[in-house]
Design a protein around this motif. Structure first.
Motif, PDB file in Angstrom:
ATOM      1  N   PRO A 186     -42.959 -73.031  61.528  1.00 19.61           N
ATOM      2  CA  PRO A 186     -43.212 -74.473  61.621  1.00 19.61           C
ATOM      3  C   PRO A 186     -42.556 -75.061  62.875  1.00 19.61           C
ATOM      4  CG  PRO A 186     -41.626 -73.998  59.867  1.00 19.61           C
ATOM      5  CD  PRO A 186     -42.120 -72.681  60.384  1.00 19.61           C
ATOM      6  N   GLY A 187     -43.228 -76.038  63.434  1.00 15.99           N
ATOM      7  CA  GLY A 187     -42.705 -76.696  64.624  1.00 15.99           C
ATOM      8  C   GLY A 187     -43.432 -76.266  65.878  1.00 15.99           C
ATOM      9  N   ASP A 188     -43.042 -76.886  66.963  1.00 18.48           N
ATOM     10  CA  ASP A 188     -43.700 -76.641  68.237  1.00 18.48           C
ATOM     11  C   ASP A 188     -42.663 -76.214  69.281  1.00 18.48           C
ATOM     12  OD1 ASP A 188     -42.309 -79.000  68.704  1.00 18.48           O
ATOM     13  OD2 ASP A 188     -44.096 -80.241  68.923  1.00 18.48           O
ATOM     14  N   ARG A 189     -43.071 -76.239  70.512  1.00 23.84           N
ATOM     15  CA  ARG A 189     -42.193 -75.855  71.628  1.00 23.84           C
ATOM     16  C   ARG A 189     -40.891 -76.671  71.624  1.00 23.84           C
ATOM     17  NH1 ARG A 189     -43.013 -73.474  76.431  1.00 23.84           N
ATOM     18  NH2 ARG A 189     -41.590 -74.072  78.090  1.00 23.84           N
ATOM     19  N   GLU A 190     -41.025 -77.976  71.429  1.00 26.60           N
ATOM     20  CA  GLU A 190     -39.852 -78.849  71.422  1.00 26.60           C
ATOM     21  C   GLU A 190     -38.901 -78.476  70.282  1.00 26.60           C
ATOM     22  OE1 GLU A 190     -39.474 -83.338  70.246  1.00 26.60           O
ATOM     23  OE2 GLU A 190     -40.098 -83.198  72.357  1.00 26.60           O
TER      24      GLU A 190
END
Length: 191
Positions: free
Chosen positions: A144-148
């Motif tokens: 879960p989540g992105d690059r940031e």
């Protein structure tokens, strides 16, 4: 340059020990030879200069902190959720604490990079590649989540590890593993 890989690794490990114990200013070929218990002049046969020794120490630290493939495979059997991210960060904390000298040596290399542009360029490239690899892994594995999210976890874990290894009293007795749980809960989106 001498080519015995086992001897080169032992000398690099000795350089890491010297960095952790004496700082970058104490890193000399003589100090490495003494720490490795080899004849004087040995390390200069394996490394062209001090900059090469610093670079090889940084690479060796990353190698030493690489996750155990068996442990990683076991962890990755779990669903790709916050709990798994927290488990992976606890494993990172465990590995760093098990190789405290390695991480302290990396901190010394970072400080040396503030004084020497050539060290900064090398170390920045290595650390940037490692971060990009971690981002790609996170995204490719479907966490879960992105690059940031990965960048924020990286920054939070770096600060937590530094405090725990250098000034643990600053944390007021709070267990680092507990803080890992809190930072993952706050930084990693659910699902």
């Amino acid at each position: 340059m001498a080519q015995n890989p086992a001897r080169r690794a032992a000398l690099t490990d000795a350089a890491i020990d010297v960095l952790a114990a004496e700082g970058a200013r104490g890193l000399t070929f003589r100090a490495v030879d003494q720490r490795a218990g080899v004849p004087a002049g040995t390390s200069s046969n394996y490394f062209a200069n001090r900059d090469e020794l610093l670079h090889q120490a940084a690479r060796r630290i990353h190698h030493r902190l690489t996750p155990d493939p068996v442990v990683l495979a076991e962890l990755l059997r779990a669903p790709r959720d916050r709990a798994l991210v927290a488990a992976l960060m606890r494993d990172l904390l465990r590995r760093v604490c098990a190789d405290r000298d390695g991480y302290l040596a990396m901190l010394e290399l970072r400080l040396e990079a503030t004084r020497r542009p050539e060290v900064r360029a090398e170390l920045s490239g290595t650390m940037r590649a490692e971060l990009e690899s971690n981002i790609a892994y996170h995204l490719d594995e479907g966490f879960p989540g992105d690059r940031e999210t990965v960048v924020l976890i990286y920054l939070a874990m770096t600060g937590l590890i530094m405090e725990h290894l250098t000034l643990p009293d600053v944390l007021g007795g709070t267990e680092p593993a507990e803080l890992v749980e809190q930072l993952v809960a706050r930084l990693v989106p659910a699902g």
